[in-house]
Design an enzyme around this catalytic site. Structure first.
Site, PDB file in Angstrom:
ATOM      1  N   ASP A 163      -0.497  -2.710 -13.399  1.00 32.84           N
ATOM      2  CA  ASP A 163      -0.127  -1.298 -13.229  1.00 32.84           C
ATOM      3  C   ASP A 163      -1.232  -0.583 -12.449  1.00 32.84           C
ATOM      4  O   ASP A 163      -1.115   0.608 -12.141  1.00 32.84           O
ATOM      5  CB  ASP A 163       0.189  -0.618 -14.568  1.00 32.84           C
ATOM      6  CG  ASP A 163      -0.997  -0.536 -15.491  1.00 32.84           C
ATOM      7  OD1 ASP A 163      -2.054  -1.133 -15.188  1.00 32.84           O
ATOM      8  OD2 ASP A 163      -0.887   0.137 -16.547  1.00 32.84           O
ATOM      9  N   SER A 164      -2.288  -1.337 -12.067  1.00 34.70           N
ATOM     10  CA  SER A 164      -3.266  -0.816 -11.101  1.00 34.70           C
ATOM     11  C   SER A 164      -2.571  -0.516  -9.774  1.00 34.70           C
ATOM     12  O   SER A 164      -3.164   0.135  -8.911  1.00 34.70           O
ATOM     13  CB  SER A 164      -4.414  -1.809 -10.896  1.00 34.70           C
ATOM     14  OG  SER A 164      -3.901  -3.098 -10.597  1.00 34.70           O
ATOM     15  N   ASP A 224       2.528  -6.567 -15.727  1.00 35.88           N
ATOM     16  CA  ASP A 224       1.844  -5.626 -16.610  1.00 35.88           C
ATOM     17  C   ASP A 224       2.861  -4.615 -17.140  1.00 35.88           C
ATOM     18  O   ASP A 224       3.615  -4.036 -16.343  1.00 35.88           O
ATOM     19  CB  ASP A 224       0.805  -4.890 -15.755  1.00 35.88           C
ATOM     20  CG  ASP A 224      -0.421  -4.497 -16.515  1.00 35.88           C
ATOM     21  OD1 ASP A 224      -0.518  -4.814 -17.711  1.00 35.88           O
ATOM     22  OD2 ASP A 224      -1.306  -3.886 -15.883  1.00 35.88           O
ATOM     23  N   LYS A 236       1.787  -8.798 -19.636  1.00 29.36           N
ATOM     24  CA  LYS A 236       0.505  -8.362 -20.185  1.00 29.36           C
ATOM     25  C   LYS A 236       0.711  -6.997 -20.824  1.00 29.36           C
ATOM     26  O   LYS A 236       1.392  -6.135 -20.249  1.00 29.36           O
ATOM     27  CB  LYS A 236      -0.574  -8.271 -19.108  1.00 29.36           C
ATOM     28  CG  LYS A 236      -1.910  -7.735 -19.667  1.00 29.36           C
ATOM     29  CD  LYS A 236      -3.026  -7.816 -18.670  1.00 29.36           C
ATOM     30  CE  LYS A 236      -3.076  -6.686 -17.694  1.00 29.36           C
ATOM     31  NZ  LYS A 236      -3.198  -5.338 -18.311  1.00 29.36           N
ATOM     32  N   GLU A 296      -1.402  -3.810 -22.788  1.00 32.05           N
ATOM     33  CA  GLU A 296      -2.668  -3.224 -23.243  1.00 32.05           C
ATOM     34  C   GLU A 296      -2.608  -3.140 -24.766  1.00 32.05           C
ATOM     35  O   GLU A 296      -1.701  -2.517 -25.333  1.00 32.05           O
ATOM     36  CB  GLU A 296      -2.895  -1.861 -22.592  1.00 32.05           C
ATOM     37  CG  GLU A 296      -3.166  -1.998 -21.107  1.00 32.05           C
ATOM     38  CD  GLU A 296      -3.716  -0.749 -20.442  1.00 32.05           C
ATOM     39  OE1 GLU A 296      -4.054   0.231 -21.151  1.00 32.05           O
ATOM     40  OE2 GLU A 296      -3.812  -0.761 -19.207  1.00 32.05           O
ATOM     41  N   GLU A 345     -11.787  -6.169 -20.596  1.00 31.61           N
ATOM     42  CA  GLU A 345     -12.148  -5.289 -19.477  1.00 31.61           C
ATOM     43  C   GLU A 345     -13.329  -4.382 -19.811  1.00 31.61           C
ATOM     44  O   GLU A 345     -13.322  -3.671 -20.817  1.00 31.61           O
ATOM     45  CB  GLU A 345     -10.930  -4.430 -19.051  1.00 31.61           C
ATOM     46  CG  GLU A 345     -11.281  -3.513 -17.877  1.00 31.61           C
ATOM     47  CD  GLU A 345     -10.092  -2.893 -17.166  1.00 31.61           C
ATOM     48  OE1 GLU A 345      -8.932  -3.196 -17.527  1.00 31.61           O
ATOM     49  OE2 GLU A 345     -10.328  -2.095 -16.233  1.00 31.61           O
TER      50      GLU A 345
HETATM   51  O1  KIV Z   1      -3.531  -3.333 -13.910  1.00 26.98           O
HETATM   52  C1  KIV Z   1      -4.418  -4.166 -13.674  1.00 26.98           C
HETATM   53  O2  KIV Z   1      -4.692  -4.517 -12.516  1.00 26.98           O
HETATM   54  C2  KIV Z   1      -5.154  -4.711 -14.809  1.00 26.98           C
HETATM   55  C3  KIV Z   1      -6.342  -5.562 -14.496  1.00 26.98           C
HETATM   56  C4  KIV Z   1      -7.438  -4.719 -14.024  1.00 26.98           C
HETATM   57  C5  KIV Z   1      -6.729  -6.428 -15.631  1.00 26.98           C
HETATM   58  O3  KIV Z   1      -4.808  -4.466 -15.919  1.00 26.98           O
END
Ligand code: KIV
Length: 268
Positions: free
Chosen positions: A44-45, A83, A113, A115, A181
């Site tokens: 989600d970056s 994510d 993934k 959080e 992280e």
């Molecule tokens: O969203 C993302 O890119 C992440 C990584 C920084 C682990 O969660």
């Protein structure tokens, strides 16, 4: 084809660490694939990079689904992890499960993934029971930016214990690996020693079982990068030079050439 089991078995091995990078499109994913990156995270970056938001909070489920599908189409070997964006899990159990499952079923990813927090332990257990592999994520969790900012986490004793405990509970719930992280290297080393699943560090020192970075930081596309990232190229400058050269060529009339195609060879 890399499986979740392959990744799980890479914990505490003396061989090379697991490599993971983010990608948000098929072109980037195909390049990561070519060089043998083990896992591709559709992070989600994307919110801070490709999508132009000022944090990850506005990223929508549909944005991640569409970008995950593009990445999954380009990646045959790497394990693709999607994510789960802010509020797509955690509000309601069946909605959370459906959102995660659809990314496997419709977008073709291999795992999700999430959080992690106290609220994701049972959810992880349920997802794993259903055959949806889960990567956990502790330490700095950017979806909590309003509460935590972007500061290093786990620097105080109580906080370090809380993060270790969360990691242990997510392993017990069935997570196949865990992102650590922006935590102190000593804490990451302690968590790595304690767990049987691989830890994937980002700003967490050299003792994790693998490393992940945001691809824009690695390629030098980002205007700003976190202190723990490293630029391995300067693509922003190269893109700017190429775009400026194109503009100049069009404005000056030197492109296109009469009778020549775009690489300068004579058109047949
Ligand atoms: O969203 C993302 O890119 C992440 C990584 C920084 C682990 O969660």
């Amino acid at each position: 084809m890399t499986t979740v089991r392959d990744i799980r078995e890479r914990a505490h091995l003396e061989t090379e660490p697991v490599t993971m990078l983010t990608a948000y499109d098929a072109t980037t994913a195909s390049v990561l694939e070519e060089v043998g990156i083990d896992m591709i995270l559709v992070g989600d970056s994307a919110g801070d990079t490709a999508l132009g938001y000022d944090s990850t909070l506005p990223v929508t489920y549909d944005e991640i689904r569409s970008r995950s599908a593009a990445v999954a189409r380009a990646a045959d070997d790497a394990l693709v992890v999607a994510d789960m964006p802010f509020l797509s899990v955690g509000v309601d159990e069946s909605e959370s499960i459906r959102n995660c499952g659809r990314l496997l079923k419709e977008a073709g990813v291999d795992a999700v993934k999430i959080e992690s927090g106290d609220h994701t332990v049972e959810l992880t257990e349920r997802l794993v029971e259903l055959g949806i592999p889960v990567m956990a994520h502790v330490g700095l969790t950017p979806q909590r930016v309003k509460e935590l900012g972007y500061e290093k986490q786990g620097t105080g004793e109580g906080d370090a214990e809380r993060i270790l405990d969360l990691a242990v509970r997510h392993e017990a719930a069935g997570a196949f690996s865990i992102v650590l992280e922006h935590v102190p290297a000593e804490l990451a080393a302690e968590i790595t020693a304690e767990l049987d699943i691989p830890t994937i560090g980002i700003g967490a020192g050299p003792d994790c079982d693998g490393q992940v970075l945001v691809v824009d930081d690695v390629l030098g596309l980002s205007e700003r990068s976190p202190p723990f990232a490293r630029r391995f190229a300067s693509l922003r400058e190269e893109m700017r030079d190429a775009a400026a050269a194109y503009r100049e060529a069009v404005e000056s009339g030197s492109f296109p050439d009469d009778g020549a195609d775009s690489d300068g060879t004579e058109a047949g």
